[in-house]
Design a protein around this motif. Structure first.
Motif, mmCIF file in Angstrom:
data_model
loop_
_atom_site.group_PDB
_atom_site.id
_atom_site.type_symbol
_atom_site.label_atom_id
_atom_site.label_comp_id
_atom_site.label_asym_id
_atom_site.label_seq_id
_atom_site.Cartn_x
_atom_site.Cartn_y
_atom_site.Cartn_z
ATOM 1 N N LYS A 88 61.899 -80.456 -35.023
ATOM 2 C CA LYS A 88 63.609 -79.985 -35.226
ATOM 3 C C LYS A 88 63.936 -81.507 -35.815
ATOM 4 C CE LYS A 88 63.525 -75.527 -35.336
ATOM 5 N NZ LYS A 88 63.135 -75.479 -35.997
ATOM 6 N N LEU A 96 68.951 -78.322 -36.506
ATOM 7 C CA LEU A 96 69.082 -76.717 -35.222
ATOM 8 C C LEU A 96 70.163 -75.721 -35.662
ATOM 9 C CD1 LEU A 96 69.097 -78.713 -31.661
ATOM 10 C CD2 LEU A 96 67.175 -77.432 -33.170
ATOM 11 N N TYR A 97 70.010 -75.232 -35.478
ATOM 12 C CA TYR A 97 70.762 -73.698 -36.071
ATOM 13 C C TYR A 97 71.786 -73.599 -35.009
ATOM 14 C CZ TYR A 97 68.183 -72.625 -40.146
ATOM 15 O OH TYR A 97 67.212 -72.490 -41.139
ATOM 16 N N VAL A 98 73.469 -73.713 -35.253
ATOM 17 C CA VAL A 98 74.286 -73.408 -34.634
ATOM 18 C C VAL A 98 74.507 -72.122 -34.841
ATOM 19 C CG1 VAL A 98 76.619 -74.660 -33.664
ATOM 20 C CG2 VAL A 98 73.739 -75.753 -33.853
ATOM 21 N N LYS A 99 75.492 -71.356 -34.188
ATOM 22 C CA LYS A 99 76.511 -70.231 -34.379
ATOM 23 C C LYS A 99 77.541 -70.325 -33.490
ATOM 24 C CE LYS A 99 73.186 -67.591 -36.883
ATOM 25 N NZ LYS A 99 72.904 -66.592 -37.475
ATOM 26 N N ASP A 109 78.583 -70.779 -38.641
ATOM 27 C CA ASP A 109 77.139 -70.494 -38.735
ATOM 28 C C ASP A 109 77.023 -71.495 -39.406
ATOM 29 O OD1 ASP A 109 74.425 -69.102 -39.773
ATOM 30 O OD2 ASP A 109 75.701 -67.561 -40.747
ATOM 31 N N THR A 111 73.906 -75.870 -39.076
ATOM 32 C CA THR A 111 73.154 -77.104 -38.872
ATOM 33 C C THR A 111 74.002 -78.180 -38.343
ATOM 34 O OG1 THR A 111 72.461 -77.620 -40.780
ATOM 35 C CG2 THR A 111 71.622 -75.514 -40.144
ATOM 36 N N GLN A 167 75.969 -70.622 -29.109
ATOM 37 C CA GLN A 167 74.610 -70.203 -29.403
ATOM 38 C C GLN A 167 73.569 -71.737 -30.363
ATOM 39 O OE1 GLN A 167 72.855 -67.419 -31.638
ATOM 40 N NE2 GLN A 167 72.294 -66.426 -29.330
ATOM 41 N N VAL A 168 72.895 -72.502 -29.442
ATOM 42 C CA VAL A 168 72.173 -73.188 -30.245
ATOM 43 C C VAL A 168 70.949 -73.166 -30.398
ATOM 44 C CG1 VAL A 168 71.832 -76.132 -30.210
ATOM 45 C CG2 VAL A 168 73.948 -75.048 -29.713
ATOM 46 N N GLU A 169 70.117 -73.148 -31.519
ATOM 47 C CA GLU A 169 68.875 -73.031 -31.653
ATOM 48 C C GLU A 169 67.804 -74.178 -30.733
ATOM 49 O OE1 GLU A 169 64.910 -73.308 -35.132
ATOM 50 O OE2 GLU A 169 67.315 -73.996 -35.094
ATOM 51 N N GLY A 170 67.609 -73.485 -29.160
ATOM 52 C CA GLY A 170 66.545 -74.165 -28.747
ATOM 53 C C GLY A 170 66.912 -74.213 -27.178
ATOM 54 N N THR A 173 72.396 -70.185 -25.039
ATOM 55 C CA THR A 173 73.748 -69.731 -25.763
ATOM 56 C C THR A 173 75.039 -70.041 -24.247
ATOM 57 O OG1 THR A 173 72.763 -68.203 -26.646
ATOM 58 C CG2 THR A 173 75.534 -67.939 -25.954
#
Length: 182
Positions: A88, A96-99, A109, A111, A167-170, A173
């Motif tokens: 990554k 990283l995706y962040v929501k 929504d 990154t 929420q962060v990818e990897g 939450t």
């Protein structure tokens, strides 16, 4: 931490969240250089840099470091070691995706890919002429559209009882709540 109830500063009517990732220092040292960053950065966690926007504006203008942020910091739920993010990293920057949601409404929504500085450069600035210690935490900055202030025409500031979920990818939450007055 996760599931915490966060109290706003006295008189605050412009409470905001900030969706960030932070790195966690895992090794003690004085003034380590950029080339040593990988030896010192243990891992990543989710960082909610709660902010009182009215006070931020009075202290320093639009965005940036502000004393008013000292009242609350959200962290967790995990520290994930850096080896989990090797795929990554692009040119030393995370992707990283962040929501984020306020209650059940998606408000962020994004990154981390718009980071200005690579992690090793950010580390070297933070560590310059200081002693870093295991457990020190450094936020890498709010992701694009990662707070309500940047979208105030769409979303109001936080109210008592609101639930903020990041929420962060990897990583996981982080869910926290704006405490209702006692």
């Amino acid at each position: 931490g996760p599931e915490a109830h966060v109290r706003r500063k006295t008189g605050c009517t412009t409470l905001d969240y900030e969706s960030e990732v932070a790195f966690v220092i895992g090794k003690r040292g004085f003034n380590p250089g950029i080339e040593e960053a990988k030896d010192y950065i243990l891992g990543l966690t989710i960082f909610n840099d709660w902010s009182d926007r009215e006070l931020c504006g009075k202290e320093a203008g639009f965005l940036g470091m502000h004393k008013s942020k000292d009242f609350a910091t959200g962290l967790g739920p995990w520290i994930v070691t850096m080896d989990e993010f090797e795929d990554k990293m692009v040119d030393g920057k995370l992707n990283l995706y962040v929501k984020a949601w306020v209650n059940d409404v998606l408000t962020t929504d994004s990154t981390t890919s718009d980071m200005y500085w690579p992690l090793d450069r950010l580390f070297s600035v933070v560590a310059e002429d200081v002693e870093v210690l295991p457990g020190d935490i450094v936020g890498i900055g709010t992701v694009g559209l990662g707070c309500l202030l940047e979208q105030i025409e769409k979303f109001p500031f936080l109210k008592d009882g609101d639930r903020v979920t990041i929420q962060v990818e990897g990583i996981g939450t982080l869910r926290q709540y704006v405490a209702k007055p006692e």
